[in-house]
Design an enzyme around this catalytic site. Structure first.
Site, PDB file in Angstrom:
ATOM      1  N   LYS A 292      15.974  23.094  36.018  1.00 24.21           N
ATOM      2  CA  LYS A 292      16.726  21.916  36.449  1.00 24.21           C
ATOM      3  C   LYS A 292      17.090  21.093  35.220  1.00 24.21           C
ATOM      4  O   LYS A 292      16.266  20.900  34.324  1.00 24.21           O
ATOM      5  CB  LYS A 292      15.862  21.103  37.415  1.00 24.21           C
ATOM      6  CG  LYS A 292      16.590  19.952  38.113  1.00 24.21           C
ATOM      7  CD  LYS A 292      15.659  19.261  39.114  1.00 24.21           C
ATOM      8  CE  LYS A 292      16.337  18.126  39.840  1.00 24.21           C
ATOM      9  NZ  LYS A 292      15.420  17.454  40.798  1.00 24.21           N
TER      10      LYS A 292
ATOM     11  N   SER B 208      17.482  16.687  45.139  1.00 27.67           N
ATOM     12  CA  SER B 208      18.386  16.760  44.002  1.00 27.67           C
ATOM     13  C   SER B 208      18.347  18.095  43.265  1.00 27.67           C
ATOM     14  O   SER B 208      19.223  18.378  42.458  1.00 27.67           O
ATOM     15  CB  SER B 208      18.034  15.649  43.007  1.00 27.67           C
ATOM     16  OG  SER B 208      16.704  15.830  42.536  1.00 27.67           O
TER      17      SER B 208
ATOM     18  N   SER C  89      12.830  16.092  46.451  1.00 30.31           N
ATOM     19  CA  SER C  89      13.865  16.856  45.740  1.00 30.31           C
ATOM     20  C   SER C  89      13.535  18.319  45.497  1.00 30.31           C
ATOM     21  O   SER C  89      14.400  19.090  45.090  1.00 30.31           O
ATOM     22  CB  SER C  89      14.181  16.198  44.395  1.00 30.31           C
ATOM     23  OG  SER C  89      15.001  15.078  44.593  1.00 30.31           O
TER      24      SER C  89
END
Lengths: 476, 485
Positions: free
Chosen positions: B79, B154, B178
């Site tokens: 990420k 996210s 997330s």
């Protein structure tokens, strides 16, 4: 009408820890710009601070030396504001739970000893340094970012510029004694802001508090306070008041100038810094730090009076800096006569240091050299006056006193036969003076002795010369 | 053999047995990315060169007969809010579009030490601050299961990449769901470790007291393998607990007879898609079939979790975002006269709407008297929520709930109705507020869309949720919908 000046100080002191407050970067003054930096002190995204235990220890040391209570649990907070020298948009500081609180430091005010309260001491990180170039650019050096600081906040117990100066001298002395800071205002390792207002003691009317910044020396602090107290008093006399504002000391014109717009109150949006887990400070640790604190100035002064039988004034002067007090004691160890050592240090040594604006540490000679010099005098190898000349040479060259005396041929003449001849010759050449002396003009004796000293270029032992001259005149 | 269809476990095995080379594995996945990612947009940056180099080093080790790391040759997505040395790390923001960190996050170091192959940096909501990956400056990621829908967020780039077989494993971060919500939306496994189990050093913070780095895999074992690699104390993160390096993988077993499972009434009675509720109740029955004891419990302060979370998260966001001002690095406005203008314009132009909304709210909370009162109250309620959980965990090993109350929504829908989107994290945030561990594991499909089951465990009791999820996964048959991408 009577007015009382009320002053509180906020003093920032950089701590002499080996590394910065939250990372392993070197804590060192100077160095090429941005060379003592890492992701942590640069506040790069993702980097996390680690509290340096040494910084905490130094803060506790300062607190103990300033008679404070030490918190049993320490948390760090974030103080938010925007400025380019602040890498994270917030400074890691302490808001509501300072490391130390409720202390004091004593000064010798005009009315005798006076305790100045210390409201709090907290630890925080320093910012970087903005450098404004002539071309109009602003550059930032982050070497200083993350250097540990303590902020010392006094109670509003100070009532004059002179008291403020004395407080700062004492504070600097104390912090240098415990070796937590070098307290060099010119390098920024000690910085002082002033909060001042004046109260009309008859009507009780108070002026609004003015904050003073850009004070670059203790003298500037004292002068700026005096300037401000006059400004406040004249406004009161006109029936006016000051506005709550920050003013900058202009040390060229010796005036204060308004700095920030009025009415703006800072809002730092304090919040706990959860990246730094709270630290519990164990009583045992505080005890250990207390036990290892070096002798503080006040205690040392008392001991000097007791142990060396020095007058209070001497003891006070000799303990005004740690280095000086050590220099004194080391010298005494080698030559016994404490009062003599004290006289030499307080006289010729300190005068020269003050004239040149240097510190004991800058001397080219050590206590063993001063002791050797005094031994030459005490053994009648040289006179007191020659001794002063030797000391001057030592200041200049750092050479050993024995070598200086030898090189310059300053060894005292104590040989009576040799001196008798010189005395005889001088008396021959100054018969009128002999007559004058016999006729009761005592001054003539001094002249004759002076002539003998001159003839020996100061090397003659004055006591012997005195004796020989008197004997020779008797015989005539 | 399609290499991209292999699990992480299988890849490592085949490399060790020299059935396939790390280079082949890496190339196969890079080809897959080239083929589909233009449309999917799971990656912001692809690190092809570095990946091929790393793969060659693994193959050299194989050739030399050296000991291989736990992730030898396994393609991993990271990420893009986790910093990577010399590789740009954007956090999905224009602010950090060109930010190249000079250091590796601790989790990245550990992946490299274990011979993992990082293929690139995955898309996310700007600074990980939302639930759909649509707030990324680099455009939205599509859900590989239904390209008209969001992958969740996210960590939507990571979950989409894993689900679409672009990588076998991925790292995410979880502040309020997330890791779990997008894992649920993409039908994969997402682990949110306990706060303090994994170092945050190098994770670009959103909300420092809630953020954790987590892992994704297409099955429980794979996600656990990556967790094993990254977990454990780190001198660079003082808030990470003194937890020794872990080896959960070794303790994984499908036998959960006698496990005590709690089903909170407050959660099950919250408004949710009936298809989701049905799947979760089915899951509960399956656990009973496996010999676990499932009982309803009460979490009385559950209804305050959202407000508590919101007050804390926006306050911490406003503080964490304070460093982005266009001075030392990051976006700087072209046009400014004064210092104030430099800050205001750089932040206005460099940060997106969603983050600015949070900064506004957080700044209000920290700067006003009223706000401070709420903030302090939030901390007190946070303690009460923790107590609720402490009480439950005295008797139960894990807590079951849906991962999200809804199914993946369509791209663009959240813009019309942001509150509904925030609501999709309602079952996730309590674990962040209380510092607990949780996992989302697929529990079925409704009308072709995946449903996730959330299993929460006490702090540092990861082994309980992993065992439960592993046993559940082994027993459940998900059918063709699950593999057909």
């Amino acid at each position: 009408m009577a007015y009382k000046t009320i002053v509180g100080l906020e003093i920032h002191v950089e701590l002499l820890t080996k590394t910065k407050m939250f990372c392993h970067c070197k804590n060192e003054f100077g160095g090429d710009a941005n060379t003592h930096c890492c992701p942590i002190c640069l506040g790069l995204p993702g980097a996390l601070p680690k509290l340096n235990k040494e910084a905490l220890e130094y803060g506790i040391k300062a607190g103990l030396a300033l008679n404070c209570q030490i918190a049993d649990r320490v948390k760090m907070d974030r103080k938010h504001y925007f400025y380019p020298d602040l890498t994270k948009g917030y400074q890691i500081s302490q808001d509501d739970n300072p490391l130390c609180s409720k202390g004091y430091l004593e000064i010798e005010s005009e009315e005798g000893p006076k305790k100045i309260g210390i409201q709090r001491i907290h630890i925080e990180e320093d910012t970087g340094k903005s450098i404004h170039t002539e071309a109009g650019d602003t550059l930032v050096d982050y070497n200083r970012a993350g250097v540990p600081l303590i902020e010392i906040v006094t109670a509003p117990d100070i009532n004059s510029g002179e008291e403020a100066r004395m407080f700062l001298e004492n504070l600097k002395n104390t912090l240098k004694y415990i070796e937590v800071s070098d307290c060099k205002m010119e390098e920024g390792s000690l910085r002082c802001d002033v909060n001042i207002n004046v109260v009309d003691t008859e009507t009780g009317k108070r002026t609004n508090i003015t904050e003073l910044k850009n004070l670059n020396s203790f003298k500037a602090v004292a002068t700026a306070i005096e300037y401000e107290e006059n400004r406040h008093i004249s406004l009161l006399k006109e029936g006016k008041n000051t506005i709550k504002e920050t003013r900058r000391w202009n040390d060229v014109e010796n005036v204060t100038v308004a700095m920030r717009g009025k009415g703006t109150t800072d809002n730092y949006r304090y919040a706990v810094d959860v990246d730094i887990p709270p630290v519990t400070i164990k009583e045992a640790w505080i005890d250990e730090i207390r036990a290892n604190l070096p002798e503080l100035p006040h205690a040392k002064k008392e001991r000097f009076m007791r142990e060396y039988d020095l007058p209070e004034y001497d003891a006070g002067v000799l303990t005004q800096s740690k280095e000086l007090s050590i220099f004194f004691e080391e010298t005494v160890k080698l030559c016994d006569d404490a009062k003599q050592v004290s006289n030499w240090i307080m006289g010729d040594v300190l005068r020269r240091l003050n004239d040149e604006g240097i510190e004991v540490g800058d001397l080219k000679f050590g206590p063993e050299d001063l002791a050797a010099l005094l031994k030459l005098i005490n053994d009648d190898k040289i006179s007191n006056n020659i001794g002063k000349k030797v000391l001057r040479e030592m200041f200049e060259t750092g050479k050993k006193p024995e070598d200086i005396v030898k090189e310059k041929g300053w060894i005292q003449i104590s040989d009576e036969d040799e001196l008798k001849q010189i005395v005889g010759k001088v008396l021959e050449e100054n018969q009128q003076s002999v007559i004058d002396y016999k006729n009761g003009k005592d001054r003539a004796l001094g002249f004759i002795i002076g002539q003998v000293m001159k003839a020996t270029r100061g090397k003659a032992n004055p006591q012997i010369v005195n004796k020989l001259v008197l004997e020779a005149i008797e015989e005539k | 053999m399609d290499i991209t269809r292999l699990t992480a476990e299988e890849i490592r095995e085949k490399i060790e047995k020299k059935e396939v080379s790390a280079l082949e594995v890496t190339r196969a996945h890079l080809d897959r990315i080239r083929e589909i990612d233009g449309d999917l947009n799971a990656f912001i940056t692809i690190t092809e060169e570095e990946a091929l180099e790393a793969a060659k080093r693994v193959d050299q080790k194989v050739k030399n007969g050296e000991k291989l790391g736990k992730l030898a040759g396994i393609p991993v997505g990271v990420k893009d809010n986790i910093v990577t040395k010399a590789i740009r790390t954007t956090a999905g923001s224009k602010m950090l579009e060109n930010f190249i960190p000079p250091y590796d996050a601790t989790v990245i170091k550990r992946i490299k030490e274990e011979d993992g192959i990082i293929l690139g940096k995955t898309n996310l909501d700007e600074f990980a601050g939302s639930y759909s990956t649509e707030s990324s400056y680099f455009g939205p990621t599509k859900n590989p299961i239904d390209k008209e829908r969001v992958p969740g967020g996210s960590s939507g780039g990571s979950t989409a990449a894993v689900r679409a077989h672009e990588v076998a494993l991925a790292l995410g971060s979880d502040t309020g769901g997330s890791n779990r919500q997008p894992a649920s939306y993409c039908g994969i496994v997402g682990i949110k470790p306990s706060y303090g189990l994994v170092s945050r050093y190098g994770l670009i913070p959103l909300s420092n007291s809630l953020d954790v780095v987590g892992t994704f895999g297409r099955n429980v074992k794979d996600a656990t393998l990556l967790l094993d690699v990254i977990a454990g104390s780190d001198i660079n993160d003082p808030s990470a607990m003194e937890v020794e390096r872990v080896n959960y993988l070794e303790s994984l077993q499908a036998d959960i007879k006698g496990m005590r499972i709690a089903l909170p009434g407050e959660y099950m009675n919250m408004p949710m898609d009936s298809r989701v509720k049905e799947k979760v109740l089915e899951a509960a029955r399956l656990f009973e079939k496996l010999g676990a004891k499932v009982e309803e419990v009460s979490l009385p302060h559950a209804k305050y979790a959202w407000a508590t979370y919101y007050l804390i998260v926006v306050s911490e966001i406003s503080s964490a975002m304070a460093k982005y001002g266009g001075v030392g690095y990051g976006y700087r406005t072209e046009d400014y006269e004064t210092l104030d203008e430099l800050y205001i314009k750089s932040r206005t132009e460099g940060l997106g709407e969603e983050i600015k909304r949070s900064i506004m709210a957080g700044t209000y909370i920290l700067s006003s008297q009223e706000g401070k009162k709420y903030y302090e109250k939030a901390f007190r309620v946070r303690a009460l929520i923790k107590e609720d959980f402490d009480r439950v965990f005295e008797t139960y090993d894990v807590i079951l709930s849906p991962t999200t109350p809804n199914l993946p929504f369509k791209l663009g829908e959240s813009v019309k109705n942001p509150t509904e989107m925030y609501g999709s994290g309602i079952f996730n945030i309590p674990a962040n507020v209380a510092g607990l561990c949780a996992i989302s594991v697929p529990c079925g499909y409704a009308d072709g869309l995946p449903v996730g089951l959330q299993i929460m465990g006490d702090r540092f009791k990861e082994i309980n949720i992993l065992k439960a999820a592993y046993a559940f996964e082994a027993e459940l048959s998900l059918g063709g919908e699950h593999s057909g991408i």
